[in-house]
Design an enzyme around this catalytic site. Structure first.
Site, PDB file in Angstrom:
ATOM      1  CB  CYS A  50      11.791  51.432  63.146  1.00 54.92           C
ATOM      2  SG  CYS A  50      12.953  51.717  61.791  1.00 54.92           S
ATOM      3  CD  GLU A  82       9.216  53.646  61.970  1.00 57.51           C
ATOM      4  OE1 GLU A  82      10.158  53.296  61.230  1.00 57.51           O
ATOM      5  OE2 GLU A  82       9.400  54.284  63.016  1.00 57.51           O
ATOM      6  CE  LYS A 133      10.917  54.274  66.357  1.00 55.82           C
ATOM      7  NZ  LYS A 133      11.211  54.848  65.021  1.00 55.82           N
TER       8      LYS A 133
HETATM    9  N1  LIG Z   1      12.657  54.951  61.541  1.00 54.25           N
HETATM   10  C1  LIG Z   1      13.657  54.540  62.297  1.00 54.25           C
HETATM   11  O1  LIG Z   1      13.486  54.261  63.476  1.00 54.25           O
HETATM   12  C2  LIG Z   1      14.990  54.427  61.618  1.00 54.25           C
HETATM   13  C3  LIG Z   1      16.001  53.674  62.441  1.00 54.25           C
HETATM   14  C4  LIG Z   1      17.336  53.644  61.782  1.00 54.25           C
HETATM   15  O2  LIG Z   1      17.521  54.151  60.691  1.00 54.25           O
HETATM   16  C5  LIG Z   1      18.444  52.993  62.493  1.00 54.25           C
HETATM   17  O3  LIG Z   1      18.273  52.567  63.639  1.00 54.25           O
HETATM   18  O4  LIG Z   1      19.531  52.887  61.888  1.00 54.25           O
END
Ligand SMILES: NC(=O)CCC(=O)C(=O)O
Length: 265
Positions: free
Chosen positions: A146, A40, A111
């Site tokens: 993510c 990502e 996303k």
């Molecule tokens: N970039 C993200 O979506 C980080 C997600 C995260 O740190 C978490 O779910 O814990």
């Protein structure tokens, strides 16, 4: 099917342009793989909030151009991770790009679940609203990004849309690494699907990254897991295992949909 997950280090001190060139070379080196996956927001770093605006690109911007060419040079399907996308008529989006082996855009995924609660991505970017699946020879990819990994209903919807291999680019921090591994395995087991989850290494914006990209099979077995540093994780897997797992242990058929809400007395 052979997949290569490129877990690159996203560190301050390397320009976006230099990183883009480096990543394109790494993709080219994966010729012979069927599918290559990037993390990502690897141009900026997922936690480099100040750079989202300054480094945002139109969908068909420099990262699109470089990755389309790298995919066709290598002759691979490429999930090119995500970019901060500047929509000319709207907000920024955290948008993943998927290219076919001829370098054509096969899909773009914005996303859906933005991370940060009341700051960061959650306030700087807009939320996507469309599920994305992509048919490859031998398997159908379902795409998430993510923080989406924490929302099982998204993955179940992808499975309902035909997904058999769930691909999750991420910039997951080291301090929640246990959640990353646990959730990747949970999404694989409950959906009886492969999970290919590609994170970043290094530290950006003061946030050490977990690395530990992981490939899990439909029975929840970890086929391969990276360490914390920069690494290319290559794995061979048999996509037919999704169908055999779903046939031999048909739990997905036992779903009880449309349950009544709790009865208040
Ligand atoms: N970039 C993200 O979506 C980080 C997600 C995260 O740190 C978490 O779910 O814990």
């Amino acid at each position: 099917m052979r997949a290569s997950l490129i877990q690159i280090a996203v560190e301050e001190g390397e320009s976006v342009e230099a990183r883009r060139g480096r990543v394109a070379s790494l993709v080219r080196e994966q010729a012979g793989a069927d599918l290559v996956v990037l993390p990502e927001l690897w141009t900026t770093g997922a936690f480099a909030y100040e750079e989202f605006g300054t480094e945002a690109e139109p969908l068909e911007g420099p990262t699109y151009e470089a990755m389309a060419k790298a995919a066709s040079d290598a002759g691979v399907w490429l999930h090119a991770g995500s970019i901060p996308e500047r929509d000319p008529d709207g907000p920024l989006y955290n948008t993943s790009l998927l290219f076919s082996p001829s370098g054509d855009l096969a899909a773009a995924y914005r996303k859906i679940h933005r991370f940060g609660f009341d700051k960061g991505e959650a306030v700087l970017m807009g939320a996507g609203s469309e599920l994305v699946t992509v048919r490859l020879p031998g398997t159908t990819l379902g795409v998430a990004t993510c923080y989406d990994l924490r929302f099982p209903e998204l993955f179940r919807a992808l499975v309902d849309a035909g997904a058999e291999t769930l691909v999750v680019p991420a910039g997951w921090p080291e301090r929640r690494r246990d959640h990353w591994t646990l959730l990747a395995r949970a999404r694989a087991v409950e959906n009886q699907a492969f999970v290919l989850a590609c994170g970043t290494a290094g530290t950006h914006a003061g946030v050490p990254q977990a690395g530990h990209s992981i490939v899990v099979d439909p029975w929840g077995q970890v086929l391969a897991e990276a360490g914390a540093g920069e690494e290319i994780l290559t794995v061979d897997f048999d996509p037919a295992k999704v169908a055999t797992t779903r046939e031999q242990f048909p739990a997905l058929k036992d779903r009880m949909l449309g349950l009544e809400p709790p009865h208040r007395v």
